[in-house]
Design an enzyme around this catalytic site. Structure first.
Site, PDB file in Angstrom:
ATOM      1  N   LYS A 130     -75.388  21.169 103.407  1.00 41.06           N
ATOM      2  CA  LYS A 130     -75.379  20.278 102.442  1.00 41.06           C
ATOM      3  C   LYS A 130     -74.963  21.054 100.955  1.00 41.06           C
ATOM      4  CE  LYS A 130     -76.916  18.441  99.364  1.00 41.06           C
ATOM      5  NZ  LYS A 130     -76.830  18.353  97.759  1.00 41.06           N
ATOM      6  N   GLY A 168     -87.776  21.930  95.404  1.00 41.02           N
ATOM      7  CA  GLY A 168     -88.586  22.595  96.622  1.00 41.02           C
ATOM      8  C   GLY A 168     -89.815  21.918  97.113  1.00 41.02           C
ATOM      9  N   GLU A 173     -88.807  27.423  83.501  1.00 40.08           N
ATOM     10  CA  GLU A 173     -87.547  27.944  83.876  1.00 40.08           C
ATOM     11  C   GLU A 173     -86.526  27.212  83.015  1.00 40.08           C
ATOM     12  OE1 GLU A 173     -84.927  29.457  87.753  1.00 40.08           O
ATOM     13  OE2 GLU A 173     -86.032  27.352  87.599  1.00 40.08           O
ATOM     14  N   GLY A 188     -82.919  26.466  95.104  1.00 36.89           N
ATOM     15  CA  GLY A 188     -82.966  25.590  94.199  1.00 36.89           C
ATOM     16  C   GLY A 188     -84.169  25.774  93.123  1.00 36.89           C
ATOM     17  N   GLU A 217     -86.203  29.543  98.509  1.00 37.29           N
ATOM     18  CA  GLU A 217     -86.157  30.392  97.515  1.00 37.29           C
ATOM     19  C   GLU A 217     -85.926  29.433  96.128  1.00 37.29           C
ATOM     20  OE1 GLU A 217     -82.989  32.592  95.427  1.00 37.29           O
ATOM     21  OE2 GLU A 217     -83.692  34.332  96.594  1.00 37.29           O
TER      22      GLU A 217
END
Length: 482
Positions: A175, A234, A384, A229, A251
């Site tokens: 995807k 996640g 982030e 992502g 990750e």
């Protein structure tokens, strides 16, 4: 106009029903439509999963290690031969510098060749428990693997999951991010053009929403999810897969600290942090996000860093003189600009980034920023930011440096800058991070595992351990009658 389509059971399709829905992909440097993609749904996801299940159960793919190795080597050769064309589209649809695009493709080629070698070395082991009683531990592919990708490094992030999945003997459903789906298709063409790959081993479904991803997580026929992502997504994947207890390789986000000690080479460290912080315009989970500087050199170092960031030439990715390109879209450009405005009210801004005037102002360009932060609870430290906005902090002791480095839930990567290698090793041991570099940043290799702790995810990518999430160990017990 180029159109990215789904690849299901050996065919390129607009949809499984024949009613193709097309959506635009944009060039972030100009905001112009650059390509189109077929927008998929659960129906395409179901068809792709069914094809992958048939291929896993009904072909010899999972039992043909030599074939898988040869296919991966041929894939690498074709990808290398097409690197210029793929790099052109990567710059067009992602906006990154052309040298970054070529480096990304080169990393993918290296990864494919590495896992081609491992494909023929998937050994188990046998142990005689007592006389005449043996346990055989066999390594087997996990089954159907779903690979869910972001837009920031679509070649590398596809190949680093796809290569070990295929080496292990899995079949796959990919995807890709819709923004860069045409790039993913060009890469996949280098693989599926090989007639030795059975139908259904490779499948890909594009979507602009979340329906396909959600079904990949919920389907009982998918055995592994490999996702790169944000930490927020996640966690949603972990929740959505709970009922089927899939194996997960996640990750996730990063907030990489660069710890700068007074005995470092200041000029080389500044150059290294600029390169490490502005890679892909800061849109990389391992990029330098926080700069922790020892107090005695803080004033000099922060001035040098601000000046170096100010001197960075921002421009189109296909301009050889550009040193940093644009973000993925204007929405993210404006998000970063908003963060800079917030910093001016709440923090000390050492360098204020801005949206350029003229032609660049129409695209997703913004110049770098440097913000001084003291409070570890600040959103500038804890969240982030994913853009060319670096946070700089000061520390006085080694213990404080470690404390500040470990002050967030992110723990994907870090770096330590010092000429004292014993100190570098000592501090690296205390930093809770999956990777710690010394006097450099963002050095990644096919042979070496990467992965984070805590909110940066779990599982490993690259290296021998990169195979683990795509393989299972079966215990077979037998007696010889002795």
């Amino acid at each position: 106009m180029q159109i990215a389509r789904h690849y299901i059971d050996g065919e390129w399709l607009g949809s499984v029903s024949g009613n193709e829905t097309l959506a635009p992909s944009y060039n972030p440097a100009t905001t112009e439509v650059a390509a189109q993609f077929a927008d998929g749904s659960k129906a395409e996801a179901e068809a792709a999963i069914a094809a992958a299940v048939r291929a896993f159960k009904g072909t010899a793919w999972k039992n043909s290690a030599k074939l898988r190795a040869e296919v991966l080597l041929a894939f690498a050769d074709r990808l290398e031969a097409q690197k210029e064309t793929i790099a052109d589209w990567l710059v067009t649809l992602n906006g990154k510098l052309r040298r970054e695009a070529l480096g990304e493709i080169g990393a993918g080629v290296s990864e494919l060749r590495y896992y081609a070698g491992l494909a023929r070395n998937l050994f188990g082991r046998i142990l005689e428990i007592e006389p005449g009683c043996f346990s055989s531990l066999d390594r087997e592919p996990s089954g159907v693997a779903a690979i869910i990708l972001p837009w920031n490094a679509p070649v590398t992030l596809l190949v680093r999951s796809l290569a070990p999945a295929l080496a292990a003997g899995c079949t796959v459903v990919i995807k890709p991010a819709h923004q860069t789906s045409l790039v993913n298709n060009l890469v996949l063409e280098c693989l599926v053009s090989d007639s030795r790959v059975p139908k259904g081993v490779i499948n890909s479904v594009i979507e602009s929403g979340t329906e396909v991803s959600r079904w990949l997580c919920e389907s009982p026929d998918v055995d592994v999810i490999s996702f790169t992502g944000s930490s927020g997504v996640g966690k949603k994947i972990a929740s959505a897969t709970a009922d089927t207890l899939k194996r997960l390789s996640l990750e996730l986000g990063g907030k990489a600290p660069a710890v700068v000690f007074k005995d470092c080479d200041l000029d080389k460290t500044v150059a290294g942090i600029v390169a490490g912080g502005l890679v892909m315009a800061g849109q990389q989970c391992t990029a330098v996000a926080r700069v922790l500087v020892e107090d005695s050199v803080y004033t000099d170092f922060s001035a040098k860093l601000a000046q170096a960031l100010k001197a960075v030439k921002v421009g189109p990715g296909n301009d050889p003189s550009s040193q940093m390109a644009c973000l993925i879209d204007n929405a993210n450009r404006d998000r970063i600009a908003g963060l800079v405005e917030t910093a001016e009210r709440t923090q000390k801004v050492l360098l204020r980034g801005a949206i350029p005037e003229g032609a660049l102002g129409r695209g997703a360009f913004i110049t770098p920023s440097l913000v001084e932060v003291e409070d570890l609870a600040s959103n500038f430290v804890q969240n982030e930011l994913f853009g060319p906005l670096l946070v700089i902090e000061r520390f006085t002791t080694e213990d404080e440096a470690v404390h500040r480095a470990n002050a967030t839930r992110f723990s994907l990567a870090a770096s330590v800058w010092t000429t004292d290698m014993r100190k570098a090793r000592r501090v690296a041991t205390r930093i809770r991070s999956g990777t710690v570099w010394s006097n450099t940043h963002n050095r990644l290799f096919a042979e070496i595992e990467t992965g984070g702790y805590r909110d940066s995810g779990y599982g490993k990518l690259h290296g021998v351990e990169g195979l683990n999430d795509f393989m299972q160990t079966k215990h077979f017990y037998f007696e010889t009658g002795v």
